[in-house]
Structures are given as structure tokens and as C-alpha cells.
Design a protein around this motif. Structure first.
Motif, PDB file in Angstrom:
ATOM      1  N   LEU A  74      81.320 -21.082  36.445  1.00 48.39           N
ATOM      2  CA  LEU A  74      82.674 -21.521  36.774  1.00 48.39           C
ATOM      3  C   LEU A  74      82.907 -21.474  38.285  1.00 48.39           C
ATOM      4  CD1 LEU A  74      85.486 -22.406  35.880  1.00 48.39           C
ATOM      5  CD2 LEU A  74      86.061 -20.003  35.494  1.00 48.39           C
ATOM      6  N   ILE A  75      82.457 -20.402  38.926  1.00 52.00           N
ATOM      7  CA  ILE A  75      82.594 -20.299  40.382  1.00 52.00           C
ATOM      8  C   ILE A  75      81.821 -21.418  41.070  1.00 52.00           C
ATOM      9  CG2 ILE A  75      82.009 -18.882  42.399  1.00 52.00           C
ATOM     10  CD1 ILE A  75      82.516 -16.410  40.653  1.00 52.00           C
ATOM     11  N   LEU A  76      80.604 -21.652  40.621  1.00 56.40           N
ATOM     12  CA  LEU A  76      79.776 -22.703  41.217  1.00 56.40           C
ATOM     13  C   LEU A  76      80.421 -24.075  41.054  1.00 56.40           C
ATOM     14  CD1 LEU A  76      77.075 -23.432  42.572  1.00 56.40           C
ATOM     15  CD2 LEU A  76      76.068 -23.584  40.274  1.00 56.40           C
ATOM     16  N   GLY A  77      80.927 -24.371  39.840  1.00 55.52           N
ATOM     17  CA  GLY A  77      81.558 -25.666  39.596  1.00 55.52           C
ATOM     18  C   GLY A  77      82.799 -25.863  40.440  1.00 55.52           C
ATOM     19  N   SER A  78      83.625 -24.822  40.562  1.00 54.19           N
ATOM     20  CA  SER A  78      84.842 -24.917  41.355  1.00 54.19           C
ATOM     21  C   SER A  78      84.521 -25.142  42.828  1.00 54.19           C
ATOM     22  CB  SER A  78      85.676 -23.642  41.186  1.00 54.19           C
ATOM     23  OG  SER A  78      86.860 -23.703  41.953  1.00 54.19           O
ATOM     24  N   ALA A  79      83.519 -24.413  43.349  1.00 57.87           N
ATOM     25  CA  ALA A  79      83.148 -24.569  44.757  1.00 57.87           C
ATOM     26  C   ALA A  79      82.611 -25.970  45.031  1.00 57.87           C
ATOM     27  CB  ALA A  79      82.105 -23.516  45.130  1.00 57.87           C
ATOM     28  N   MET A  80      81.803 -26.503  44.121  1.00 60.02           N
ATOM     29  CA  MET A  80      81.242 -27.840  44.331  1.00 60.02           C
ATOM     30  C   MET A  80      82.318 -28.917  44.216  1.00 60.02           C
ATOM     31  SD  MET A  80      77.417 -27.712  42.636  1.00 60.02           S
ATOM     32  CE  MET A  80      78.007 -27.502  40.960  1.00 60.02           C
ATOM     33  N   GLN A  81      83.287 -28.717  43.301  1.00 59.36           N
ATOM     34  CA  GLN A  81      84.383 -29.676  43.201  1.00 59.36           C
ATOM     35  C   GLN A  81      85.189 -29.702  44.492  1.00 59.36           C
ATOM     36  OE1 GLN A  81      87.072 -30.526  39.608  1.00 59.36           O
ATOM     37  NE2 GLN A  81      88.360 -29.142  40.787  1.00 59.36           N
ATOM     38  N   ALA A  82      85.429 -28.529  45.085  1.00 56.73           N
ATOM     39  CA  ALA A  82      86.153 -28.463  46.355  1.00 56.73           C
ATOM     40  C   ALA A  82      85.400 -29.219  47.445  1.00 56.73           C
ATOM     41  CB  ALA A  82      86.359 -27.005  46.767  1.00 56.73           C
ATOM     42  N   ALA A  83      84.076 -29.077  47.464  1.00 57.76           N
ATOM     43  CA  ALA A  83      83.272 -29.769  48.473  1.00 57.76           C
ATOM     44  C   ALA A  83      83.382 -31.284  48.313  1.00 57.76           C
ATOM     45  CB  ALA A  83      81.813 -29.326  48.360  1.00 57.76           C
ATOM     46  N   ALA A  84      83.367 -31.762  47.062  1.00 58.42           N
ATOM     47  CA  ALA A  84      83.483 -33.203  46.832  1.00 58.42           C
ATOM     48  C   ALA A  84      84.848 -33.725  47.265  1.00 58.42           C
ATOM     49  CB  ALA A  84      83.234 -33.506  45.354  1.00 58.42           C
ATOM     50  N   LEU A  85      85.910 -32.964  47.003  1.00 61.17           N
ATOM     51  CA  LEU A  85      87.243 -33.379  47.433  1.00 61.17           C
ATOM     52  C   LEU A  85      87.330 -33.491  48.953  1.00 61.17           C
ATOM     53  CD1 LEU A  85      89.487 -31.321  44.988  1.00 61.17           C
ATOM     54  CD2 LEU A  85      89.377 -33.802  45.141  1.00 61.17           C
ATOM     55  N   LEU A  86      86.665 -32.589  49.661  1.00 62.47           N
ATOM     56  CA  LEU A  86      86.645 -32.669  51.121  1.00 62.47           C
ATOM     57  C   LEU A  86      85.925 -33.928  51.600  1.00 62.47           C
ATOM     58  CD1 LEU A  86      86.015 -29.091  52.572  1.00 62.47           C
ATOM     59  CD2 LEU A  86      88.050 -30.526  52.801  1.00 62.47           C
ATOM     60  N   LEU A  87      84.863 -34.310  50.893  1.00 58.41           N
ATOM     61  CA  LEU A  87      84.120 -35.510  51.293  1.00 58.41           C
ATOM     62  C   LEU A  87      84.995 -36.756  51.226  1.00 58.41           C
ATOM     63  CD1 LEU A  87      80.660 -34.883  49.580  1.00 58.41           C
ATOM     64  CD2 LEU A  87      81.197 -34.751  52.012  1.00 58.41           C
ATOM     65  N   TYR A  88      85.920 -36.811  50.252  1.00 58.73           N
ATOM     66  CA  TYR A  88      86.824 -37.966  50.152  1.00 58.73           C
ATOM     67  C   TYR A  88      87.684 -38.108  51.415  1.00 58.73           C
ATOM     68  CZ  TYR A  88      86.090 -39.005  45.155  1.00 58.73           C
ATOM     69  OH  TYR A  88      85.575 -39.387  43.947  1.00 58.73           O
ATOM     70  N   LEU A  89      87.945 -36.985  52.095  1.00 63.00           N
ATOM     71  CA  LEU A  89      88.786 -37.036  53.290  1.00 63.00           C
ATOM     72  C   LEU A  89      88.092 -37.715  54.467  1.00 63.00           C
ATOM     73  CD1 LEU A  89      90.395 -33.470  53.265  1.00 63.00           C
ATOM     74  CD2 LEU A  89      91.626 -35.631  53.121  1.00 63.00           C
ATOM     75  N   PHE A  90      86.768 -37.694  54.473  1.00 61.46           N
ATOM     76  CA  PHE A  90      86.039 -38.150  55.651  1.00 61.46           C
ATOM     77  C   PHE A  90      85.282 -39.467  55.453  1.00 61.46           C
ATOM     78  CE2 PHE A  90      86.274 -33.483  56.007  1.00 61.46           C
ATOM     79  CZ  PHE A  90      86.965 -33.396  57.200  1.00 61.46           C
ATOM     80  N   PHE A  91      85.085 -39.893  54.198  1.00 66.72           N
ATOM     81  CA  PHE A  91      84.303 -41.100  53.942  1.00 66.72           C
ATOM     82  C   PHE A  91      85.046 -41.994  52.951  1.00 66.72           C
ATOM     83  CE2 PHE A  91      81.397 -37.590  54.817  1.00 66.72           C
ATOM     84  CZ  PHE A  91      80.668 -38.094  55.879  1.00 66.72           C
ATOM     85  N   ASP A  92      85.147 -43.282  53.266  1.00 67.93           N
ATOM     86  CA  ASP A  92      85.815 -44.208  52.346  1.00 67.93           C
ATOM     87  C   ASP A  92      85.130 -45.571  52.273  1.00 67.93           C
ATOM     88  OD1 ASP A  92      86.488 -45.322  54.767  1.00 67.93           O
ATOM     89  OD2 ASP A  92      88.647 -45.045  54.558  1.00 67.93           O
ATOM     90  N   SER A  93      83.880 -45.677  52.717  1.00 68.31           N
ATOM     91  CA  SER A  93      83.146 -46.921  52.520  1.00 68.31           C
ATOM     92  C   SER A  93      82.814 -47.075  51.043  1.00 68.31           C
ATOM     93  CB  SER A  93      81.859 -46.937  53.351  1.00 68.31           C
ATOM     94  OG  SER A  93      80.935 -45.982  52.845  1.00 68.31           O
ATOM     95  N   LEU A  94      82.506 -48.281  50.617  1.00 66.71           N
ATOM     96  CA  LEU A  94      82.251 -48.517  49.198  1.00 66.71           C
ATOM     97  C   LEU A  94      81.056 -47.708  48.711  1.00 66.71           C
ATOM     98  CD1 LEU A  94      82.978 -50.006  46.633  1.00 66.71           C
ATOM     99  CD2 LEU A  94      81.572 -51.929  47.390  1.00 66.71           C
ATOM    100  N   SER A  95      79.982 -47.705  49.486  1.00 66.24           N
ATOM    101  CA  SER A  95      78.790 -46.959  49.059  1.00 66.24           C
ATOM    102  C   SER A  95      79.075 -45.463  48.999  1.00 66.24           C
ATOM    103  CB  SER A  95      77.624 -47.240  50.008  1.00 66.24           C
ATOM    104  OG  SER A  95      77.963 -46.888  51.336  1.00 66.24           O
ATOM    105  N   SER A  96      79.832 -44.956  49.973  1.00 65.77           N
ATOM    106  CA  SER A  96      80.140 -43.527  49.966  1.00 65.77           C
ATOM    107  C   SER A  96      81.044 -43.161  48.798  1.00 65.77           C
ATOM    108  CB  SER A  96      80.785 -43.111  51.292  1.00 65.77           C
ATOM    109  OG  SER A  96      82.045 -43.728  51.468  1.00 65.77           O
ATOM    110  N   LEU A  97      81.965 -44.051  48.404  1.00 64.59           N
ATOM    111  CA  LEU A  97      82.829 -43.768  47.264  1.00 64.59           C
ATOM    112  C   LEU A  97      82.030 -43.683  45.969  1.00 64.59           C
ATOM    113  CD1 LEU A  97      86.036 -45.894  47.989  1.00 64.59           C
ATOM    114  CD2 LEU A  97      85.796 -43.409  48.052  1.00 64.59           C
ATOM    115  N   PHE A  98      81.031 -44.540  45.827  1.00 61.92           N
ATOM    116  CA  PHE A  98      80.160 -44.454  44.647  1.00 61.92           C
ATOM    117  C   PHE A  98      79.439 -43.106  44.632  1.00 61.92           C
ATOM    118  CE2 PHE A  98      80.503 -49.068  43.895  1.00 61.92           C
ATOM    119  CZ  PHE A  98      80.454 -49.108  42.516  1.00 61.92           C
ATOM    120  N   VAL A  99      78.884 -42.717  45.781  1.00 62.96           N
ATOM    121  CA  VAL A  99      78.106 -41.478  45.849  1.00 62.96           C
ATOM    122  C   VAL A  99      79.012 -40.260  45.643  1.00 62.96           C
ATOM    123  CG1 VAL A  99      76.730 -39.996  47.345  1.00 62.96           C
ATOM    124  CG2 VAL A  99      76.324 -42.464  47.325  1.00 62.96           C
TER     125      VAL A  99
END
Length: 412
Positions: A287-312
Motif C-alpha cells: 500500500l505504501i509503495l502504491g501510494s508513493a508511485m501514484q504520487a510520482a505519476a501525478l507530479l509527472l502530469y504537472l511537467f509533461f503534456d505532449s501526446l506521447s508523454s500522456l500515453f506513457v
């Protein structure tokens, strides 16, 4: 018929898991059919898009409350009563919708009947399977929780085909009948219940675990409810608004739908993989691992918005978030009384559903006020931090209190 002790982790347990997956994928049709018929409902009842969205909101509210109601039925009367009640509610709900003459009739049928009926295919099944598995409990719970995602894969294209060829009213009538005919006989095959001796043994094991944790059942329940709400406040931002976000960026809603489909598909993979891993490292660390990784993915949305990056990024988000919710059920079975598992799991899953509903609504308001989804992604990240702080405190607390070389936790 009662279950013998050797039935835990037995071939019968795996058969029961397979049957539960079919029941879950059938019952959870209610969460997805309303999305498909939304345009037809808007036309039929001559309403705005917001009005046509009300049935979905009411379905989610019914699903949330129904998780507690159905869980309590499963605790008191057994899983069969729960599944049969769900089948009857779905049949009645889809019949009522197919003959509805106003949007409010359609909406109330979804909230009071279909939403509650669909809940029979989620929390009660997860709770039941937690009694039948010990060594592979996390994997079994994750498979059962995948029924709702599987329903989202199977039912929308079927529903859309028949809406186009037969109309939404005939389609709804057919869905209610088919769901009833699948769930009733399958429910009758799951009449076995854990023995009183097995439940007493599990009760003693959870009491030992709870004493190590140092929290009362209700305090622990409250922490899990808040944590579940917080994680789904964060989780809702991409799941609810990704299609609209892609439209705003100029990629088109069709591309957004493809990315969302990828996210949900990988969410199924995530649930299965997280269950497999949790059986080895524990539900708490997972649960800790999943929560930490979800937080990291949410941060990535803040910095990248190209089509390829959104897929990844969306693919990563799907892989990270799918396994979080089932872990709450495994933790409940580790620390809380097994005879109350259905009700207690239902309460936490209700909080997660409400978190999805409130998070999606909050993100919409943030977008309206700021004209951008950047603050909405940041809002989701902050809620994720709340979840991560709570689960870290909860899971690491007994480890810090336990003296070096102390006994390891026992399985309940």
C-alpha cells in the motif's frame, strides 16, 4: 453446507474465486451502462449534459452506500443472500429504467436499485474471498476487485451495440434479465460458509495483530476510511478528467478515450501484480509503495503534456494505482474482526467511491476557477500526500514499536 478447515487455499477456494470474478463482472454492469446511454438519455428526456449526468452520480452514491448494506447482509446471512438480493435489485432497476417516463424516474432507479444492486459484486465478494485464502489472500482479493474493471471492459461495447440496433430501452431490459440469469444460479453455488472454528481462529489472530498495532478497531477503521477517501480524491483527477484534458490540449476526446482505456486496462494488470507482490512483502508495504508511485505519476502530469508523454504517464498511473484499493481489504482482514469483514470493508470502499465522486467534482471546480488543470493535478497530489502520510504512520508504527528480533505478524 459449511467449509472444512482444509478448504482454505484449496482447489475449491480457487473455484470460488473464479465464480466470484464472473459475478463481479456481471453485477458491476450498473457502473458502466449509464455512461454509454448518456447521450441517448439527454436526447430522450430533452435535458442538458449536466442533467443527463445525474444518473451516474446517483449510481455512484447508491454503489457507495450499497457496499455497506450488502457487506452487512453478507456478514449476517451469507454471500448467497447478498448476491440474490443484488440480482433482484438489478432486474428491478433496469426494468424501472426501461419504462421510465422522466429523467428523475430514471435517475432514482439508478441510485436506489441499480447502484445498490451492483454493490453486491464488489465489497461482499472481496470480504468473502478473504476468508477462503491465507497464503494467497492478497492475490485473491485483487482478482475479486478486478471484476469492476472487467465489467468496464466487457459491457460498454455490448451496450453500445444494442443501443444502436435496438434502442436504449430494450437494451436496458435485456441487461437486467441477463444479469439476473447469470447471478442467481452462480450465487447458489457459493452456499458454503467458513466454520465457526475457522472464524474463531481468525478472530484470535486479528486480536494479536491489533494489540501489536495499539489501536482500537474503530480508530483503525477511521484511519482507513480517511486514507481511502484521500487516495481516491487523488486518483479521480486523471480518471475523471483525462478525456476532457486531452480535448483542451487539442488532441481530441477520442484520443483521450484511448488513453483512458489504456490506463484502466493496465489497472487490471496492476491489481493482479500488486496482489502477487503483497503476498510476499505484505499488504501494508504494498500500500505504501502504491501510494508513493501514484504520487510520482501525478507530479509527472504537472511537467509533461505532449501526446506521447500522456500515453506513457497515464500507462504508469494505471500500473501504479490499480493495486491500492484492494490492499485496504487485506489490511482489514489482518487487523479487524473477521465476522465483521463485510461491513468494515464496505465502509472503506464506500469512502473510496465517495473520494472518486468528490475528487472529480473538486477538480472540475478548480478548472472552472483557474482555467487550467495544473492546479487540479496539484490538488490531487496533495491529497495523495495525506494518504501516504496516514498509511506510513499506520503500517510503520508497529514495526518501530517492535523490539529487534520480535515475532513477525501472524496471518489471520
Amino acid at each position: 453446507m459449511t467449509a472444512a478447515k482444509h478448504d482454505v487455499d484449496s482447489p475449491y477456494a480457487w473455484l470460488r474465486l473464479g465464480l466470484s470474478l464472473i459475478v463481479g463482472a456481471t453485477a458491476c454492469v450498473g457502473n458502466w451502462s449509464v455512461v454509454v446511454v448518456l447521450p441517448a438519455i439527454q436526447t430522450e428526456f430533452e435535458t442538458i449534459r449536466g442533467g443527463a449526468s445525474l444518473p451516474f452520480t446517483f449510481t455512484m452514491l447508491g454503489f457507495a452506500a450499497g457496499g455497506v448494506v450488502m457487506g452487512r447482509i453478507a456478514d449476517r446471512a451469507g454471500l448467497v443472500a447478498c448476491i440474490e438480493a443484488g440480482a433482484l435489485l438489478l432486474l428491478a432497476g433496469y426494468l424501472a429504467c426501461s419504462f421510465s417516463t422522466s429523467l428523475w424516474q430514471f435517475t432514482l432507479a439508478h441510485g436506489l436499485l441499480i447502484g445498490v444492486g451492483s454493490a453486491a459484486g464488489f465489497a461482499p465478494l472481496i470480504s468473502d474471498l478473504s476468508h477462503w485464502f491465507r497464503r494467497r489472500r492478497a492475490l485473491a482479493v485483487a482478482v475479486a476487485a478486478s471484476g469492476s474493471y472487467l465489467a468496464g471492459t466487457i459491457w460498454p461495447p455490448i451496450t453500445q451495440h444494442f443501443v444502436e440496433t435496438q434502442g436504449w430501452r430494450a437494451t436496458y431490459l435485456g441487461i437486467g434479465i441477463v444479469a439476473f440469469l447469470i447471478m442467481v444460479p452462480l450465487g447458489l453455488t457459493m452456499r458454503r460458509r467458513p466454520t465457526a472454528g475457522a472464524l474463531a481462529e481468525a478472530e484470535a489472530a486479528t486480536a494479536v495483530e491489533r494489540s501489536r498495532l495499539g489501536l482500537s478497531p474503530n480508530v483503525l477503521q477511521g484511519v482507513l476510511v480517511v486514507a481511502g477517501f484521500a487516495c481516491c480524491m487523488a486518483m479521480s483527477m486523471p480518471q475523471v478528467h483525462l478525456v476532457a484534458y486531452c480535448g483542451d490540449l487539442g488532441y481530441g476526446v477520442a484520443i483521450g478515450a484511448e488513453i483512458l482505456s489504456l490506463m484502466l486496462g493496465l489497472g487490471v494488470v496492476s491489481r493482479l501484480a500488486s496482489g502477487f507482490v503483497a503476498d510476499r512483502i505484505g499488504a501494508g508495504p504494498m500500500l505504501i509503495l502504491g501510494s508513493a508511485m501514484q504520487a510520482a505519476a501525478l507530479l509527472l502530469y504537472l511537467f509533461f503534456d505532449s501526446l506521447s508523454s500522456l500515453f506513457v504517464i497515464s500507462g504508469l498511473f494505471g500500473l501504479f494505482q490499480g493495486g491500492i484499493v484492494p490492499m485496504y481489504a487485506v489490511i482489514i482482514r489482518q487487523f479487524l474482526p473477521p465476522r465483521e469483514a463485510g461491513t468494515r470493508i464496505g465502509l472503506v470502499l464506500m469512502a473510496t467511491v465517495l473520494g472518486m465522486a468528490c475528487g472529480g467534482l473538486a477538480s472540475g471546480f478548480i478548472y472552472d476557477l483557474s482555467g487550467s488543470y495544473r492546479l487540479a493535478f496539484l490538488h490531487g497530489f496533495l491529497w495523495n500526500c495525506v494518504n501516504l502520510a496516514l498509511v506510513c504512520w499506520l503500517i510503520l508504527r508497529p514495526r518501530m514499536k517492535r523490539p529487534a528480533g520480535g515475532p513477525a505478524p501472524a496471518a489471520a
